[in-house]
Every structure is written in C-alpha cells, then in structure tokens.
Design a protein around this motif. Structure first.
Motif, mmCIF file in Angstrom:
data_model
loop_
_atom_site.group_PDB
_atom_site.id
_atom_site.type_symbol
_atom_site.label_atom_id
_atom_site.label_comp_id
_atom_site.label_asym_id
_atom_site.label_seq_id
_atom_site.Cartn_x
_atom_site.Cartn_y
_atom_site.Cartn_z
ATOM 1 N N LEU A 89 128.843 -55.897 13.924
ATOM 2 C CA LEU A 89 129.160 -56.880 14.724
ATOM 3 C C LEU A 89 130.855 -56.359 15.280
ATOM 4 O O LEU A 89 131.854 -56.272 13.806
ATOM 5 C CB LEU A 89 129.856 -58.624 14.475
ATOM 6 N N HIS A 90 131.902 -56.531 16.317
ATOM 7 C CA HIS A 90 132.507 -56.016 16.945
ATOM 8 C C HIS A 90 133.614 -58.137 16.819
ATOM 9 O O HIS A 90 132.954 -58.634 16.800
ATOM 10 C CB HIS A 90 132.969 -55.521 17.904
ATOM 11 N N PHE A 91 134.863 -57.430 17.051
ATOM 12 C CA PHE A 91 135.777 -58.890 17.128
ATOM 13 C C PHE A 91 135.827 -59.066 17.812
ATOM 14 O O PHE A 91 136.874 -58.173 18.693
ATOM 15 C CB PHE A 91 137.139 -58.724 16.031
ATOM 16 N N HIS A 92 135.967 -60.319 18.331
ATOM 17 C CA HIS A 92 136.085 -60.297 20.272
ATOM 18 C C HIS A 92 137.219 -61.827 20.358
ATOM 19 O O HIS A 92 137.375 -62.694 19.649
ATOM 20 C CB HIS A 92 134.840 -60.839 20.766
ATOM 21 N N GLU A 93 138.837 -61.085 20.625
ATOM 22 C CA GLU A 93 139.773 -61.643 19.866
ATOM 23 C C GLU A 93 140.035 -62.576 21.704
ATOM 24 O O GLU A 93 140.158 -62.412 22.528
ATOM 25 C CB GLU A 93 140.983 -61.236 19.837
ATOM 26 N N THR A 94 139.979 -64.246 21.180
ATOM 27 C CA THR A 94 140.806 -64.875 22.155
ATOM 28 C C THR A 94 142.388 -65.539 21.767
ATOM 29 O O THR A 94 142.559 -66.009 23.066
ATOM 30 C CB THR A 94 139.882 -65.769 21.659
ATOM 31 N N SER A 95 142.789 -65.656 20.917
ATOM 32 C CA SER A 95 144.197 -65.636 20.965
ATOM 33 C C SER A 95 144.527 -65.066 20.224
ATOM 34 O O SER A 95 143.702 -64.876 19.226
ATOM 35 C CB SER A 95 144.015 -67.193 21.412
ATOM 36 N N ARG A 96 145.981 -64.951 20.289
ATOM 37 C CA ARG A 96 146.920 -64.325 18.932
ATOM 38 C C ARG A 96 148.560 -64.785 19.202
ATOM 39 O O ARG A 96 148.646 -65.925 19.929
ATOM 40 C CB ARG A 96 147.379 -62.649 18.779
ATOM 41 N N LYS A 97 148.969 -64.800 18.093
ATOM 42 C CA LYS A 97 150.282 -65.669 17.617
ATOM 43 C C LYS A 97 150.926 -64.227 16.441
ATOM 44 O O LYS A 97 150.970 -64.585 15.704
ATOM 45 C CB LYS A 97 150.364 -66.925 17.572
ATOM 46 N N LEU A 98 151.816 -64.524 16.733
ATOM 47 C CA LEU A 98 152.984 -63.459 16.396
ATOM 48 C C LEU A 98 154.086 -64.083 15.829
ATOM 49 O O LEU A 98 154.450 -65.530 17.256
ATOM 50 C CB LEU A 98 153.320 -61.874 16.646
ATOM 51 N N SER A 99 154.475 -64.352 14.915
ATOM 52 C CA SER A 99 155.860 -65.021 14.554
ATOM 53 C C SER A 99 156.783 -64.859 15.105
ATOM 54 O O SER A 99 157.533 -63.502 15.234
ATOM 55 C CB SER A 99 155.427 -64.762 13.037
ATOM 56 N N ALA A 100 157.693 -65.366 15.240
ATOM 57 C CA ALA A 100 158.921 -64.944 16.424
ATOM 58 C C ALA A 100 159.801 -64.556 15.286
ATOM 59 O O ALA A 100 161.249 -64.033 15.490
ATOM 60 C CB ALA A 100 159.525 -66.591 17.087
ATOM 61 N N SER A 101 159.876 -65.231 13.415
ATOM 62 C CA SER A 101 160.749 -64.907 12.495
ATOM 63 C C SER A 101 159.807 -63.498 11.485
ATOM 64 O O SER A 101 158.766 -64.521 11.592
ATOM 65 C CB SER A 101 161.731 -65.299 12.219
ATOM 66 N N ALA A 102 160.318 -63.213 10.603
ATOM 67 C CA ALA A 102 159.788 -62.387 9.475
ATOM 68 C C ALA A 102 159.842 -63.704 8.382
ATOM 69 O O ALA A 102 160.338 -64.481 8.413
ATOM 70 C CB ALA A 102 160.968 -61.370 8.487
ATOM 71 N N TYR A 103 158.680 -63.396 7.837
ATOM 72 C CA TYR A 103 158.206 -64.168 6.801
ATOM 73 C C TYR A 103 157.559 -63.487 5.299
ATOM 74 O O TYR A 103 156.739 -62.555 5.497
ATOM 75 C CB TYR A 103 157.088 -64.795 7.069
ATOM 76 N N GLN A 104 158.334 -63.745 4.660
ATOM 77 C CA GLN A 104 157.869 -63.049 3.489
ATOM 78 C C GLN A 104 158.195 -61.029 3.709
ATOM 79 O O GLN A 104 157.761 -60.690 3.512
ATOM 80 C CB GLN A 104 156.828 -63.085 2.629
ATOM 81 N N GLY A 105 159.290 -60.603 4.728
ATOM 82 C CA GLY A 105 159.229 -59.917 4.983
ATOM 83 C C GLY A 105 158.362 -59.466 6.063
ATOM 84 O O GLY A 105 158.123 -58.066 6.138
ATOM 85 N N VAL A 106 157.815 -60.375 7.050
ATOM 86 C CA VAL A 106 156.404 -59.549 7.189
ATOM 87 C C VAL A 106 156.874 -60.616 8.697
ATOM 88 O O VAL A 106 156.259 -61.445 9.060
ATOM 89 C CB VAL A 106 154.865 -59.751 6.960
ATOM 90 N N PHE A 107 156.066 -59.982 10.033
ATOM 91 C CA PHE A 107 156.228 -60.731 11.346
ATOM 92 C C PHE A 107 154.427 -60.686 11.125
ATOM 93 O O PHE A 107 153.736 -60.257 11.158
ATOM 94 C CB PHE A 107 155.906 -59.991 12.378
ATOM 95 N N THR A 108 154.339 -62.017 10.818
ATOM 96 C CA THR A 108 152.570 -61.847 10.468
ATOM 97 C C THR A 108 152.361 -62.594 11.867
ATOM 98 O O THR A 108 152.670 -62.793 12.987
ATOM 99 C CB THR A 108 152.180 -63.957 9.592
ATOM 100 N N LEU A 109 150.512 -62.385 11.625
ATOM 101 C CA LEU A 109 149.412 -62.096 13.045
ATOM 102 C C LEU A 109 148.459 -62.998 12.695
ATOM 103 O O LEU A 109 147.423 -63.192 11.958
ATOM 104 C CB LEU A 109 149.498 -61.195 13.207
#
Length: 549
Positions: free
Chosen positions: A429-449
């Motif tokens: 099975l393949h993932f069909h993305e419908t939406s995403r949110k990339l964090s505006a600031s780093a959390y724990q050194g990561v721009f979370t997705l």
C-alpha cells in the motif's frame, strides 16, 4: 528544626554509613555525578549486594563524556519483581536523585526487608548527567534550593529535553535506557520529578502511564495501583493526587479554577513510553513550593509506598503484563486491529482540591498565602483515543534509509526482517497524503512534520517519482506488527503518528523539498502491507500539555 534533624541524621543515626551530599553539607548542596558515584561505592564497601549496572550494548557516556551510571540491587528472595527507578532526567528537579540514594542505603541497612526480598532494583540517580553537573544557584529560583550549589539544568548539553526523546532516541541517555528496557526488562519504571506550576495543597502529585494506544486494561491497572498508594498516604497524613494543573493555568480570584487537567498522552515521555511495551510506569512530582528537605522526604516516602505496593502485588503485576501482551497477539487472530492516532482528555472523577492564592517574593517563591480555597472540581486525568485507523500487517521502509532507521528500530527492541519475508498474498500500500503541517519553529531541534492521509493500493500520482522495483521491496526493511511490541512499531512508523520517525524528521530529505533540491521527486519512504484505509482520516492534533513534567 529540619536542619537540626538532618544534621542528626548525618551523625548518630548514620554512624558508619555514608552520607548523601545534602546530609553532610547541612542542605547547602546537591550531589554531582562524581559524588553520586562516590556515595554508591561507599555503600558497596559498607554492605554486600549493590553492584554497578550497564546494559548490554548501551552507550557509557553522554555526548560530552559524562558517565551514564546505574546500580543494581538484586532481590534476595525467590523470583523478585524487576523495577527501574530513574531520577534527574530534568536536572533542576533534584529531589529524586537524593531520595533514591537514601532508599538504597536503607535497604542495605536491613530496613524494608520485604522490598529487599521481593524487588530486583536498578536505579539511575543522575540520568541527565550533563545537566546534573551544570549546577547554578540562578536556575529555578522559584523553588527553595540548596543555597550553595543551586540545582542543575533541565536539558542536556545539546539543549534537548531528554523527557521528550523516547521515540526519536537522539541522545545516548535515551539509547542507554532503551538498552536497559531490553536487557533488564523491568515490570515497572518510576520517573522522579518536581512540579513547575499550580499552587495546590498536595505534598506530591503523581501519574500512571496514560499512553495513546496502549492496552486499556493495563492502563486501568496502572491507575488503580496509584489510587491505592494515594489512599494509603492520605491515611498517613500525606496528601497526594494525579499530576496536573488548574484550568485556567494561572487562576486568580477573578478567574478561579474550574477544572484540573493532567499532562500528555504522547509516548515520547518516559512515563508513557513503557506502556507501549506492556509495562507499568509511575511519574512522581514533588511539590515545587515545599522546602528542599521536605521535597526529598516526600519523594522518598512516595517511592517507598509505590515499591511496597509493587512488592506486595507482584503476582498481579505479572499477570496484567502477560495479559496485555496476550491480548495484542490474540487480536490479530480475530480480525482487523485498529489504533487511535490522537487522544483527548476525559473526566475521570470529581475531586477535592485546595487552591492557594500565593504570596511570592521577588524570585517567585511562595512565602505565604493570601487565601486557601477548598474546591470540588472535574478532574481530567485520563485520555480516550480518537481518529482510529486500521493497523496494517506491517511496514516496509525504503532500503536507502536502512543505515539510519535499522539501528533505531533495533534499539527499540523491534523485530525487523527483510522485505522478502513479508506475506506475499497481502497488498503493498502507498500513502496518499491529504495535508501536512511543518512546524514554524524547531521543537527539540526538529522542524516537525504532521501528515494526514490514507493507505491505498495504487501509487500516488506524481510525475517522474522514483518507482518501487520488486528488488527494492525485497531489500526494504520489513517490520511486522503482529509482534509483542507491535503497538510501539505502529506509532514509530505510521506517518500520521505525531511521534513517528516521519514526524521527527528522519525522512525530511524525501518528504520536504525546497530550494536547491532540483532533481526528480523521491518516492515516499514507507509502504504499508495489508489492509488499506477506507477513507482518509481527519486527524485531531493533540493539544500541547499545560503541565510540563
């Protein structure tokens, strides 16, 4: 008077036995990593039984070379229950570090014979070794602190909060802990902290694992254990309750408290993570505004009460753990398995609270009370899952990411196979993305997705996207979910999980394209095997916790 009692404890009552740093400095200092080691070595010379402990294959130091030190005190009875006690993950919250040293000394002195007989303990007093030694009187000025040394730093030397690292396991400390969970395999984990927030009337607050997607019966048993401990301590004159904060977070006479809310359901927290491994956990939070010796004494008393309950109910604990493991594996024989992608707070009860309207000094310390109000409030100290999705038979991870992902999955104790071992009769099975949110600031050194979408049999249409060849599928990492730690595997690998490897940036090179990335798009790095989703799921993002344990 307290200082006099502590001085007496360091003379006649402890004659011949090593003293903790607060005891021998009349509460002026808290211990460094080297002083913890010196105390433990002195205990080893005084009485047999205590031994250094190092998990197989675990890091021995932090990034800066500070030693990761733990000790084991094996139970001397038949088939003792294994328990791990962790302290100083936030090194400004030092009470647990000092209390666990006292407890080990008491056990070696012959006190608490039931615990010495029925528990096999591993303790790590200075988990955040870098923060432990970064002592500064200016840190956490709102709590009464040892005046000479102050306390340590909340985060490690890289600025990471180790109590948010359990899933991504970026720090050596975390990889040490994961190795311990596999090697020592404790039935329960205790994590010792101090609060930051609300001015309440409890000497200490506590919490069970309240983990998204964990076994419901095991979570209920975990809570029942702490309710029993709470009632026992209440009868002995020590008021405790579930960890949390008032709503609003900083109430005033004009806006008094209307509810009590606990913290967070994410498995990234040390108190929550063990539940995905079908184990119990206990959060201890001494009350920040009580005196320094009181906080140590309260933590010591609470830990002893928990250990006593565990020793007396070790057969029930083992039965609950075995039941949780069996229920997960049995579920796969009955049909599709589902797990939630988010959780919301739920009211567990109405409870009595004291709300203190504080008088504070210039450093924010509570030095008096304007008033104390008795309230009965709804208590939101549990969670219920939402956004349930069908769990696939397993996941395939692009072999290009194997050098990064395989060691991490193995550190978590997961069974990882070659893609060629997958069941050939099941769909890829393949993932069909419908939406995403990339964090505006780093959390724990990561721009979370944060990703939303669904698994489908047909590939997502994207021009010139790298295709999956049959040999790629066979070379991929295959992680089946019908394994004992399948719940953990789901939350690490499903891209919609807000504690997944995708969320924590492991696949950012493929999932986030930007300036300077001119080539054709790579393929989505994870595939599912088995049942697809009938519809895309709208994920309700879990709110950030108000209580910061």
């Amino acid at each position: 008077m307290r200082r006099l009692l502590w001085a007496l404890a360091g003379t006649s009552l402890l004659a011949g036995w090593p003293q903790t740093v607060p005891e021998r400095t009349q509460l002026k200092r808290t211990s460094t990593v080297a002083e913890v080691r010196a105390f433990m070595e002195a205990l080893r010379k005084q009485a047999p039984g205590l031994e250094p402990y190092q998990p197989k294959g675990a890091p021995r130091t932090t990034e800066t070379g500070k030693p990761l030190l733990a000790w084991r005190l094996r139970g001397n009875g038949r088939d003792p229950l294994r328990v791990f006690v962790n302290a100083n993950i936030h090194a400004g919250e030092v009470e647990g570090k000092e209390a666990i040293q006292q407890i080990l000394r008491e056990l070696l002195q012959g006190k608490h014979p039931g615990l010495r007989r029925d528990l096999d303990l591993v303790v790590m007093p200075a988990y955040n070794a870098d923060g432990t030694d970064a002592l500064d009187p200016a840190i956490r000025p709102w709590q009464p602190n040892p005046t000479e040394s102050g306390v340590g730093r909340r985060e490690n030397a890289l600025g990471l909060d180790l109590n948010r690292d359990l899933m991504k396991a970026a720090a050596p400390n975390t990889r040490w802990l994961l190795a311990m969970l596999g090697d020592f395999d404790p039935a329960a984990v205790l994590d010792l902290h101090t609060t930051n927030g609300s001015t309440h009337g409890f000497h200490l607050t506590h919490g069970p694992a309240c983990t998204l997607g964990a076994d419901g019966d095991l979570l209920a048993f975990n809570r029942a254990m702490l309710v029993a401990v709470r009632e026992q301590l209440k009868a002995e004159g020590m008021p405790t309750y579930d960890y949390g904060n008032f709503v609003p977070y900083r109430p005033t006479p004009e806006k008094p408290p209307t509810a009590w809310e606990t913290y967070d359901a994410h498995p990234r927290l040390l108190t929550n993570y063990p539940a995905l491994r079908n184990r119990l956990a206990v959060l201890s939070e001494s009350y920040v505004y009580r005196s320094w010796p009181d906080r140590i004494a309260d933590t010591r008393r609470f830990v002893l009460a928990c250990l006593t309950w565990m020793a007396e109910h070790r057969g029930e604990i083992r039965g609950q753990i075995q039941g949780a493991q069996a229920r997960w594996l049995e579920a796969w024989k009955k049909g599709p398995v589902s797990l939630p992608l988010s959780a919301k707070l739920k009211q567990v009860e109405r409870a009595a609270f004291d709300w203190v309207d504080p008088i504070r000094d210039e450093k924010g310390r509570l030095v008096g009370e304007k008033s104390r109000t008795h309230l009965e409030l709804p208590s939101f100290v549990g969670f219920e899952g939402q956004d349930f999705v069908t769990v696939p038979a397993g996941y395939l991870v692009d072999p290009a990411y194997a050098p990064t992902v395989l060691p991490l999955l193995q550190a978590h104790g997961l069974k990882v196979l070659k893609g060629s071992a997958r069941q050939r009769g099941l769909a890829v099975l393949h993932f069909h993305e419908t939406s995403r949110k990339l964090s505006a600031s780093a959390y724990q050194g990561v721009f979370t997705l944060e990703l939303q979408g669904a698994w489908r049999a047909d590939p997502a249409a994207k021009k010139l996207q790298l295709a999956w060849a049959p040999e790629d599928l066979d070379r991929a990492l295959y992680i089946p979910l019908d394994q004992p730690l399948g719940r953990l595997a789901f939350y690490l690998l499903d891209p919609r999980s807000t504690d997944s490897l995708a969320y924590w940036g492991v696949f950012h090179s493929a999932l986030i394209r930007g300036d300077g990335m001119w080539g054709e798009p790579p393929r989505f790095p994870i595939l599912a095997v088995g049942r697809g989703d009938s519809d895309a799921v709208a994920i309700t993002t879990m709110p950030a916790p108000k209580a910061q344990e």
